[in-house]
Design an enzyme around this catalytic site. Sequence first.
Site, short mmCIF file in Angstrom:
data_model
loop_
_atom_site.label_atom_id
_atom_site.label_comp_id
_atom_site.label_asym_id
_atom_site.label_seq_id
_atom_site.Cartn_x
_atom_site.Cartn_y
_atom_site.Cartn_z
N HIS A 41 -64.28 -5.09 -3.74
CA HIS A 41 -64.62 -4.69 -2.83
C HIS A 41 -63.23 -4.43 -2.18
O HIS A 41 -64.14 -3.72 -0.87
CB HIS A 41 -65.96 -5.93 -2.85
CG HIS A 41 -67.07 -5.64 -3.31
ND1 HIS A 41 -68.05 -4.85 -2.63
CD2 HIS A 41 -67.99 -6.04 -3.75
CE1 HIS A 41 -69.07 -4.95 -3.89
NE2 HIS A 41 -69.01 -6.11 -4.68
N ASP A 89 -66.34 -8.14 -9.75
CA ASP A 89 -65.75 -7.96 -8.23
C ASP A 89 -64.01 -7.97 -8.64
O ASP A 89 -63.81 -9.17 -8.12
CB ASP A 89 -66.42 -8.22 -7.37
CG ASP A 89 -66.04 -7.99 -5.89
OD1 ASP A 89 -65.97 -9.71 -4.61
OD2 ASP A 89 -64.79 -7.12 -5.80
N SER A 183 -61.38 -12.33 0.81
CA SER A 183 -61.51 -12.43 -0.46
C SER A 183 -60.45 -11.80 -1.32
O SER A 183 -59.76 -10.98 -0.62
CB SER A 183 -62.57 -11.16 -0.21
OG SER A 183 -63.89 -11.44 0.72
O1 LIG Z 1 -62.95 -10.01 3.14
C1 LIG Z 1 -63.80 -9.52 2.88
O2 LIG Z 1 -65.01 -10.28 2.44
C2 LIG Z 1 -64.21 -7.84 2.62
N1 LIG Z 1 -64.85 -7.31 2.23
C3 LIG Z 1 -64.71 -5.86 2.16
C4 LIG Z 1 -65.23 -4.90 1.60
C5 LIG Z 1 -64.81 -3.73 1.87
C6 LIG Z 1 -64.04 -3.71 2.68
F1 LIG Z 1 -63.64 -2.51 3.47
C7 LIG Z 1 -62.96 -4.23 3.13
C8 LIG Z 1 -63.97 -5.94 3.08
C9 LIG Z 1 -63.45 -6.91 3.36
N2 LIG Z 1 -62.18 -7.28 4.25
C10 LIG Z 1 -61.91 -7.29 5.53
O3 LIG Z 1 -63.35 -6.71 6.36
C11 LIG Z 1 -61.17 -7.60 6.61
C12 LIG Z 1 -60.57 -6.91 7.45
C13 LIG Z 1 -61.08 -8.00 7.82
C14 LIG Z 1 -60.49 -9.60 8.69
C15 LIG Z 1 -61.01 -10.68 8.62
C16 LIG Z 1 -60.20 -11.35 8.47
C17 LIG Z 1 -59.04 -11.35 9.09
C18 LIG Z 1 -58.43 -10.23 8.65
C19 LIG Z 1 -59.55 -9.34 7.85
#
Ligand SMILES: O=C(O)c1[nH]c2ccc(F)cc2c1NC(=O)[C@H]1C[C@@H]1c1ccccc1
Length: 232
Positions: A41, A89, A183
Amino acid sequence: ILRGSEARPHLKPYMASLQLDGQHVCGGFLIAPQWVLSAAHCIEETDGKLFQVLLGAHSLTEPEPHKRLYQVRAQFPHPGSNIHNNKDDLLLLQLEEKAELNSDVRVLPFQREDRDVAADTVCEVAGWGTTDHSGSRPDRLQQVERPVISRDVCNHRTRHDGTITHEMMCTDSRRKDTCKGDSGGPLVCGGVAEGVVTAGSRVCGNYKKPAIYTRIAPYAAWIDGVMASADG
Ligand SMILES: O=C(O)c1[nH]c2ccc(F)cc2c1NC(=O)[C@H]1C[C@@H]1c1ccccc1
């Protein structure tokens, strides 16, 4: 990571930060000198750009002895992965060159025996994901310990209602939990990577919605196949 603690610097030398334009997007971990495993993802909003992979880091911003940003040669999302669910995933990233292994950069073995981790086993997960409900982003690696819950409990209609397949596993999400940005990171039980934090959108810290991981053992053959084919 919600309600965890700062990891001991460089004691999880397998941890990777997948970055775009210098921004952390997802976690990952080194499974071989030239290969990082993460979640499929995470490439959904990269519109074709390749990640860069930060290894040897504790702080995302401070200079550290063995911190190094690697270019990615190729990205291999599992062919079964899709935007509609958490199935398959997984994402393999081939680095442009073999990572230089040292005290802060190390490969983490993953489970190859396809057998469920027993419920109540306490595993650990780490990441640079959000640390509170306002979406704070940590500079330094966080970690938390979480007990595994059985697939039957996780599939209860008040929890994930039958969507947890044999290729997934769950951990308790009461208070302490993984969250956005974690993730792609590994769920480590007894020093072995058993799961990868799924990257589908998910509420964090709510006991009614346990954390979901892709189990790695069922994909060992796919992982070996991609590494063998791409390494030539
Ligand atoms: O972490 C996830 O579950 C996940 N799933 C996604 C799916 C698409 C996608 F384009 C991105 C993700 C993404 N990561 C995020 O949104 C990261 C950017 C956010 C973030 C959170 C905390 C600290 C730094 C950065």
